[in-house]
Write a protein that holds these residues in place. Structure first.
Motif, PDB file in Angstrom:
ATOM      1  N   MET A  58       0.748  -1.173   0.123  1.00  0.00           N
ATOM      2  CA  MET A  58       0.094  -0.126  -0.048  1.00  0.00           C
ATOM      3  C   MET A  58       0.852   1.169  -0.183  1.00  0.00           C
ATOM      4  N   SER A  59       0.657   2.271  -0.581  1.00  0.00           N
ATOM      5  CA  SER A  59       1.440   3.519  -1.042  1.00  0.00           C
ATOM      6  C   SER A  59       0.899   4.512  -0.461  1.00  0.00           C
ATOM      7  N   GLY A 109      -0.761  25.191 -15.417  1.00  0.00           N
ATOM      8  CA  GLY A 109      -1.789  25.923 -15.909  1.00  0.00           C
ATOM      9  C   GLY A 109      -3.078  25.593 -15.309  1.00  0.00           C
ATOM     10  N   PHE A 110      -4.173  25.290 -15.719  1.00  0.00           N
ATOM     11  CA  PHE A 110      -5.392  24.947 -15.265  1.00  0.00           C
ATOM     12  C   PHE A 110      -5.336  23.488 -14.573  1.00  0.00           C
ATOM     13  N   LEU A 111      -4.338  22.815 -14.811  1.00  0.00           N
ATOM     14  CA  LEU A 111      -4.263  21.314 -14.488  1.00  0.00           C
ATOM     15  C   LEU A 111      -3.222  21.041 -13.231  1.00  0.00           C
ATOM     16  N   CYS A 112      -3.585  20.041 -12.322  1.00  0.00           N
ATOM     17  CA  CYS A 112      -2.911  19.662 -11.560  1.00  0.00           C
ATOM     18  C   CYS A 112      -2.216  18.268 -11.829  1.00  0.00           C
ATOM     19  N   LEU A 113      -1.073  17.919 -11.855  1.00  0.00           N
ATOM     20  CA  LEU A 113      -0.546  16.630 -12.355  1.00  0.00           C
ATOM     21  C   LEU A 113      -0.790  15.439 -11.238  1.00  0.00           C
ATOM     22  N   ASP A 114      -1.087  15.748 -10.019  1.00  0.00           N
ATOM     23  CA  ASP A 114      -1.672  14.819  -8.915  1.00  0.00           C
ATOM     24  C   ASP A 114      -3.081  15.223  -8.504  1.00  0.00           C
ATOM     25  N   SER A 115      -3.404  14.143  -7.816  1.00  0.00           N
ATOM     26  CA  SER A 115      -4.859  14.386  -7.360  1.00  0.00           C
ATOM     27  C   SER A 115      -4.688  13.863  -5.829  1.00  0.00           C
ATOM     28  N   ALA A 136      -3.369   4.592 -10.057  1.00  0.00           N
ATOM     29  CA  ALA A 136      -2.150   5.281  -9.506  1.00  0.00           C
ATOM     30  C   ALA A 136      -1.101   4.396  -9.788  1.00  0.00           C
ATOM     31  N   THR A 137       0.091   4.961 -10.113  1.00  0.00           N
ATOM     32  CA  THR A 137       1.386   4.292 -10.473  1.00  0.00           C
ATOM     33  C   THR A 137       2.437   4.685  -9.321  1.00  0.00           C
ATOM     34  N   ASP A 138       3.440   4.280  -9.570  1.00  0.00           N
ATOM     35  CA  ASP A 138       4.847   4.258  -8.332  1.00  0.00           C
ATOM     36  C   ASP A 138       4.980   5.838  -8.530  1.00  0.00           C
ATOM     37  N   ARG A 139       4.834   6.549  -9.578  1.00  0.00           N
ATOM     38  CA  ARG A 139       5.161   7.962  -9.715  1.00  0.00           C
ATOM     39  C   ARG A 139       4.065   8.958  -9.655  1.00  0.00           C
ATOM     40  N   ARG A 140       2.847   8.642  -9.809  1.00  0.00           N
ATOM     41  CA  ARG A 140       2.009   9.581  -9.813  1.00  0.00           C
ATOM     42  C   ARG A 140       0.533   8.734  -9.127  1.00  0.00           C
ATOM     43  N   THR A 141      -0.257   9.911  -8.628  1.00  0.00           N
ATOM     44  CA  THR A 141      -1.507   9.307  -8.082  1.00  0.00           C
ATOM     45  C   THR A 141      -2.207   8.755  -9.311  1.00  0.00           C
ATOM     46  N   ALA A 142      -3.458   8.401  -8.825  1.00  0.00           N
ATOM     47  CA  ALA A 142      -4.427   8.278  -9.795  1.00  0.00           C
ATOM     48  C   ALA A 142      -5.074   9.395 -10.255  1.00  0.00           C
ATOM     49  N   PRO A 179       0.230  12.019   5.376  1.00  0.00           N
ATOM     50  CA  PRO A 179       0.276  11.135   4.214  1.00  0.00           C
ATOM     51  C   PRO A 179      -1.175   9.970   3.833  1.00  0.00           C
ATOM     52  N   VAL A 180      -1.303   9.998   2.612  1.00  0.00           N
ATOM     53  CA  VAL A 180      -2.768   9.129   2.369  1.00  0.00           C
ATOM     54  C   VAL A 180      -2.315   8.086   1.505  1.00  0.00           C
ATOM     55  N   ARG A 181      -3.115   7.137   1.309  1.00  0.00           N
ATOM     56  CA  ARG A 181      -2.953   6.098   0.463  1.00  0.00           C
ATOM     57  C   ARG A 181      -3.522   6.490  -0.880  1.00  0.00           C
ATOM     58  N   THR A 182      -2.444   6.196  -2.013  1.00  0.00           N
ATOM     59  CA  THR A 182      -2.795   6.507  -3.492  1.00  0.00           C
ATOM     60  C   THR A 182      -3.338   5.609  -4.064  1.00  0.00           C
ATOM     61  N   ASP A 183      -3.138   4.232  -3.938  1.00  0.00           N
ATOM     62  CA  ASP A 183      -3.796   3.212  -4.654  1.00  0.00           C
ATOM     63  C   ASP A 183      -5.038   2.629  -4.260  1.00  0.00           C
ATOM     64  N   VAL A 184      -5.898   3.515  -4.113  1.00  0.00           N
ATOM     65  CA  VAL A 184      -7.274   3.202  -4.035  1.00  0.00           C
ATOM     66  C   VAL A 184      -8.117   2.561  -4.851  1.00  0.00           C
ATOM     67  N   PRO A 185      -8.538   1.474  -4.495  1.00  0.00           N
ATOM     68  CA  PRO A 185      -9.441   0.754  -5.409  1.00  0.00           C
ATOM     69  C   PRO A 185     -10.933   0.949  -5.472  1.00  0.00           C
ATOM     70  N   TRP A 186     -11.484   0.620  -6.724  1.00  0.00           N
ATOM     71  CA  TRP A 186     -12.954   0.662  -6.728  1.00  0.00           C
ATOM     72  C   TRP A 186     -13.510  -0.500  -7.128  1.00  0.00           C
ATOM     73  N   SER A 187     -14.824  -0.733  -6.645  1.00  0.00           N
ATOM     74  CA  SER A 187     -15.256  -2.297  -6.564  1.00  0.00           C
ATOM     75  C   SER A 187     -15.700  -2.548  -7.933  1.00  0.00           C
ATOM     76  N   ILE A 188     -15.320  -3.594  -8.674  1.00  0.00           N
ATOM     77  CA  ILE A 188     -15.786  -4.141  -9.931  1.00  0.00           C
ATOM     78  C   ILE A 188     -15.978  -5.486  -9.674  1.00  0.00           C
ATOM     79  N   PRO A 189     -17.392  -5.840 -10.124  1.00  0.00           N
ATOM     80  CA  PRO A 189     -17.924  -7.071  -9.949  1.00  0.00           C
ATOM     81  C   PRO A 189     -17.232  -8.299 -10.536  1.00  0.00           C
ATOM     82  N   PRO A 190     -16.990  -9.383 -10.177  1.00  0.00           N
ATOM     83  CA  PRO A 190     -16.279 -10.429 -10.838  1.00  0.00           C
ATOM     84  C   PRO A 190     -16.748 -10.751 -12.147  1.00  0.00           C
ATOM     85  N   GLY A 191     -15.943 -10.769 -13.115  1.00  0.00           N
ATOM     86  CA  GLY A 191     -16.462 -11.057 -14.445  1.00  0.00           C
ATOM     87  C   GLY A 191     -16.792  -9.976 -15.320  1.00  0.00           C
ATOM     88  N   ALA A 192     -16.953  -8.760 -14.805  1.00  0.00           N
ATOM     89  CA  ALA A 192     -17.431  -7.599 -15.372  1.00  0.00           C
ATOM     90  C   ALA A 192     -16.587  -6.988 -16.104  1.00  0.00           C
TER      91      ALA A 192
END
Length: 406
Positions: A1-2, A12-18, A83-89, A393-406
Motif C-alpha cells: 500500500m502506497s 496551468g489549469f491542471l494539477c499533475l496529481d490528485s 495510481a502508479t509508483d510515480r503518480r497518483t490516480a 500521508p494518504v493512500r494513493t492506490d485506492v481501489p473501486w469495486s468491480i464485480p467479478p467477470g464484469a
C-alpha cells in the motif's frame, strides 16, 4: 500500500496529481448538496440507470444526484487512470471510488466500469451486466462525454477533436494562469477549422456514440418500456459563441440535439420511450477550462451572479426531478430540456457583456471572483477543500469495486 503527502503540482489549469481524501470529501459535498432521499435497500428496488461519463463534471453530478435524489441503481462508465509508483490516480478515479462507497453505504446497487466508452466491447460488457445483475432492463441513460479523441469502433482509426471557429479566424480574450498563480487577461487568435476538422470533432463529441449505445441496448432488448435517455449539451453566451456555439464544438452539440430528435422518434415507436438533449449552464470543469475564453467568461459571470450561479449538482438534481415526474418535463421550441435559464437571463448577459468589453489584467479582480475560481479549479483535483489535512500521508492506490467477470 502506497502512502505519501500529496501537494498540488500545477501546470496551468491542471494539477499533475490528485488528492484521494480531498476528492472523496468533494463527493460527500455533492451528496449533501443533492438533498438525499431516504435510503433504498435491496437489489430489486429503484430504477436502473446507465451514466456514460460518470466520473467528472456533469456526468458525476448526474450520477450523485440520481443516487441521492432518485434512488437509482445501475452502472457508471468512465475512463480513468489508476495510481502508479510515480503518480497518483486521476481525480476521476478517486471520485468514482468515493461514489461507489456512498452508494454501498446508502443501499444503492451501483457498479462502475473503467474503459473505452466508445468501444463496442465495453458496450457489450454493460449489456451483459444489465442482463445478469439488473434484471435485463434499463430505465434511464445519461450520456455526458467530452473527449479529445476517439477510436472508431468500426474502422479502428483514432481521430482528435479541435476547438476552432468555423468559417474565419477569431480573436478573443482569454484567461491565462501564470506561473506565480496569478491570472492574466490575454488575447488569442484561433485559426478557422480546416477541411475535415469539423466533421472529426462532430464524430467524437456529437451524438454518434450516444446513438450507438442506445442502438446496442435496443438490439439486446434491454430497454424498459418508457425508457428515457438524454445527452448533455450547451448553448452559452453570445460572448463565447464564435468559439463555442458557432465553432467546431458547437457543431458537435447541434449534432447531439439533432440526434435526440431521431432517437426520440425511434424510442417512441419501439418502447414508448423518449430522448432529448439537456442544455446545461456553464461550470468550472477540466473540459471547460480548456476552451479559450470560457474560463474568463465564467469568472465574469460569477462576478455578476455570485451565489445565484447554479452548480452542476443543482442542475442535475432538477433534471432528475423532471425525468422521474417530480416536475413537468418541459422542452423548448427545439425539443430540448433547459436547465440554463439562470445563465442566459437577458439582464445577466447584458452585465457580463459590459464586463467582457472592459476587462483587463489590471481590473480583473474588481470584475470577477478570483478566489472562488481558484478554489473551484483546485477542487477538481481534491485540493483546497475545508476539513482536509493536506500534511497527512494518504493512500494513493485506492481501489473501486468491480464485480467479478464484469
Amino acid at each position: 500500500m502506497s502512502e505519501r503527502v500529496i501537494a498540488p503540482v500545477r501546470r496551468g489549469f491542471l494539477c499533475l496529481d490528485s488528492h484521494p481524501t480531498g476528492c472523496a470529501r468533494a463527493v460527500d459535498d455533492l451528496w449533501r448538496a443533492a438533498a438525499p432521499v431516504p435510503p433504498v435497500h435491496g437489489r430489486e428496488e429503484g430504477a436502473v440507470a446507465l451514466v456514460i461519463g460518470s466520473s467528472a463534471g456533469y456526468g458525476l453530478a448526474a450520477t450523485v444526484a440520481g443516487l441521492a435524489r432518485a434512488g437509482i441503481r445501475g452502472i457508471g462508465v468512465c475512463s480513468e487512470r489508476a495510481a502508479t509508483d510515480r503518480r497518483t490516480a486521476s481525480a476521476g478515479w478517486y471520485r468514482t471510488a468515493a461514489v461507489a462507497e456512498l452508494a454501498r453505504r446508502h443501499g444503492r446497487d451501483m457498479v462502475f466500469l473503467n474503459g473505452d466508452g466508445f468501444g463496442d466491447a465495453l458496450k457489450e460488457r454493460v449489456a451483459d451486466l444489465l442482463d445478469e445483475r439488473f434484471g435485463g432492463r434499463l430505465d434511464y441513460l445519461i450520456h455526458s462525454v467530452a473527449a479529445p479523441r476517439r477510436t472508431d469502433p468500426v474502422t479502428g482509426s483514432t481521430e482528435a477533436s479541435v476547438l476552432k471557429p468555423i468559417g474565419a479566424p477569431h480573436t478573443t480574450k482569454t484567461l491565462h494562469f501564470a506561473a506565480d498563480g496569478l491570472f492574466e487577461v490575454r488575447k488569442t487568435t484561433l485559426e478557422r477549422a480546416e477541411s475535415g476538422e469539423t466533421e472529426r470533432t462532430v464524430a467524437i463529441m456529437g451524438g454518434v456514440d450516444w446513438e450507438r449505445w442506445v442502438t446496442h441496448l435496443l438490439d439486446r432488448r434491454l430497454l424498459a418500456d418508457g425508457f428515457t435517455t438524454t445527452a448533455l449539451s450547451y448553448v452559452g453566451s453570445p460572448v463565447t459563441a464564435p468559439v463555442y456555439r458557432q465553432g467546431t464544438i458547437g457543431a458537435a452539440k447541434i449534432h447531439v440535439e439533432n440526434t435526440a430528435t431521431r432517437l426520440n422518434e425511434r424510442l417512441e415507436k419501439l418502447v414508448g420511450g423518449r430522448a432529448f438533449a439537456t442544455v446545461n449552464g456553464v461550470a468550472v470543469t477540466q473540459s471547460s477550462n480548456a476552451i479559450p475564453g470560457i474560463a474568463l467568461y465564467l469568472l465574469l459571470l460569477r462576478g455578476v451572479l455570485g451565489e445565484a450561479m447554479v452548480p452542476p449538482i443543482g442542475q442535475m438534481s432538477h433534471l432528475w426531478e423532471r425525468m422521474t415526474g417530480g416536475r413537468p418535463l418541459e422542452v423548448d421550441s427545439e425539443g430540448r430540456v433547459r436547465v440554463d435559464a439562470w445563465e442566459l437571463d437577458t439582464e445577466v448577459q447584458r452585465a457580463v457583456e459590459e464586463r467582457w468589453a472592459s476587462v483587463t489584467t489590471d481590473n480583473l479582480a474588481d470584475l470577477a471572483d478570483l478566489d472562488w475560481f481558484r478554489a473551484e479549479v483546485e477542487r477538481l483535483f481534491g485540493f483546497g477543500i475545508p476539513g482536509v489535512d493536506y500534511t497527512v500521508p494518504v493512500r494513493t492506490d485506492v481501489p473501486w469495486s468491480i464485480p467479478p467477470g464484469a
